[in-house]
Write an enzyme that holds these catalytic residues in place. Sequence first.
Site, PDB file in Angstrom:
ATOM      1  N   GLY A 207      -1.349  14.346  -3.422  1.00  0.00           N
ATOM      2  CA  GLY A 207      -2.069  13.902  -2.230  1.00  0.00           C
ATOM      3  C   GLY A 207      -3.176  12.901  -2.514  1.00  0.00           C
ATOM      4  N   GLN A 208      -3.352  12.535  -3.764  1.00  0.00           N
ATOM      5  CA  GLN A 208      -4.428  11.617  -4.100  1.00  0.00           C
ATOM      6  C   GLN A 208      -4.296  10.312  -3.336  1.00  0.00           C
ATOM      7  OE1 GLN A 208      -3.031  13.586  -6.295  1.00  0.00           O
ATOM      8  NE2 GLN A 208      -4.848  14.743  -6.808  1.00  0.00           N
ATOM      9  N   LYS A 209      -5.455   9.730  -3.049  1.00  0.00           N
ATOM     10  CA  LYS A 209      -5.463   8.498  -2.260  1.00  0.00           C
ATOM     11  C   LYS A 209      -4.528   7.446  -2.821  1.00  0.00           C
ATOM     12  CE  LYS A 209     -10.146   8.873  -0.621  1.00  0.00           C
ATOM     13  NZ  LYS A 209     -11.496   8.385  -0.805  1.00  0.00           N
TER      14      LYS A 209
ATOM     15  N   LEU B 275      -1.931   7.683  -4.265  1.00  0.00           N
ATOM     16  CA  LEU B 275      -0.512   7.979  -4.122  1.00  0.00           C
ATOM     17  C   LEU B 275      -0.045   7.936  -2.677  1.00  0.00           C
ATOM     18  CD1 LEU B 275      -0.008  10.915  -6.613  1.00  0.00           C
ATOM     19  CD2 LEU B 275       0.738   8.562  -6.856  1.00  0.00           C
TER      20      LEU B 275
END
Lengths: 343, 184
Positions: free
Chosen positions: B69-71, B73
């Site tokens: 969920g990292q930005k 990605l």
Amino acid sequence: MESSTPSEEGLLERICRRDRERKNIIEKRKEEKQQLIVESEQLSYFKNIFYSRCKTIKDWLDSTESVPDSKLSKIFDNVQSEIIILKTYLFDSKIFLKAYDLRRAQDTLQILENDATQLETKLIPRKKFGFKNRRVFNTSVQSSDVTDDLKDLKIAESIATNGVGKQNNKQICNRYGDNTCMLLGKVDEKLVLDAENVNKNDVLLSDLKRCTVRVYGTPNTLHMVSLVQCTVLIGPVTTSVLVDNCHDSQFAFACQQLRLHTSTNCTIYLHITSRAIIEDSTKIFVAPYNWTYEDQMNHFKLAGLNPKINNWNSIDDFNWLTKEKISPNWSVLEPDKRVKSWD
Amino acid sequence: MGLLTILKKLKRKEKEMRILMLGLDNAGKTTIVKRLIGDPIDTISPTLGFNIKTLDHNGYKLNVWDVGGQKSLRTYWRNYFESTDGLIWVVDSADRRRLEDCKEEMHKLLQEERLEGATLLIFANKQDLPGAVPTKDIATILDLESIKTHHWKIYKASAITAENLLEGINWITNDISKRIFYKN
Ligand SMILES: Nc1nc2c(ncn2[C@@H]2O[C@H](COP(=O)(O)OP(=O)(O)O)[C@@H](O)[C@H]2O)c(=O)[nH]1
Ligand SMILES: [Mg+2]
């Protein structure tokens, strides 16, 4: 000798005609046969082209491990456009492909595409994939609900700040229908949160400047947002610590996961039982967790953290995903530079 | 026979569904997947890239894609949209700070053409925490009522206690199977 008889002429002509007809038929058959071959060859032709180009893509991807960084984005661009070409080719060929061949070709492409994405994420430090237009949908009518909700939150915060803050020696714990503890918008203060307020609750520290914060006990999750020149000491956190937009600060905490975003020049005295990731951050220094207080071992137990497992010095950087070199964005703080006593 | 029919037939035969698990980082996606599979959940690290797990559920083969969920990605999520039958959106119910962000990302996602028609299951996760926002408030904040383009349903859930995880999966597989295996 001058001329042949009419009947002879007729015969010759007839022979010629039949020969022509025969030849025509042969030609036609040949054509038909050719057509059949073409059809059956179409598939093998398709397969040849398709899979050899897939192979090329695969080779390109394999080469990324050994190619200089400067060449990487070119390679990935090529891979992308080649995949698109193949997708189109596949789409155009679907008329004569059998379901099985179609499926297989699709799967092959899909795998290549996934590999490419994965490799690209791993090898190329993020620059072109910013997430700039995240706020675009803010203007829609629907967002009013959320703003209202956040407004409530703000009000609740300020009640908490005014009410509890004065009585309780700057200790703020709000009860906005839940158990979130918050410290917000302070400058040049020394702040303390006690275990009885903190245990099992989420703790939010936000917009603090030149503050020293001590949090005793076991928060469930810890959020730290927009802290500048702060020192924050925290007991064992049950799940994760999320840090965003913090600068020139030092932290000490124990936790299961750490996710640190958009921060610079921070030192973290860390106990972490799983992994830490950083993203869009630079000058991050790590050292082992060295803040201690009475009852801390109990709090480790309460948090379910194993005091013996500490991966403080293995950090994944989302902007630096190559394995060969260590990210320049973080490093281990040299022992002689570490804080010896926090009192 | 068009491409779609072929794909539909293939899917029906194999009883396979492709389900994407998305949400902000720290929402509990990986924990939910591990809980469903029965893997230990106390050593989960932040997801780098993505995990693909296959679940056998009620005779269906579910390919669950758990995407980080990292930005950095989030813009890659697109790459996983093709032929997605169902979407599981996981919300950290205790993370008030990012609920707005969560709503924005979800609605943005639902506008994606390639996700058109995919069934949407929302897990209001971490409901075991005393600080969790109640599920009906989550529904309001996420503005679920405005969603007309997808079948959706929200479940109060917890990856720790496993509350409603199976119920949610049952619902989404039923909804998908009604759509792709029986209707033609
Ligand atoms: N209390 C509680 N914690 C949870 C729950 N689900 C996940 N967590 C914790 O939340 C953190 C993030 O979980 P993870 O699965 O890595 O999130 P992801 O980024 O969405 O994959 C971990 O520390 C989990 O232990 C839940 O239902 N309740
Ligand atoms: Mg994950």
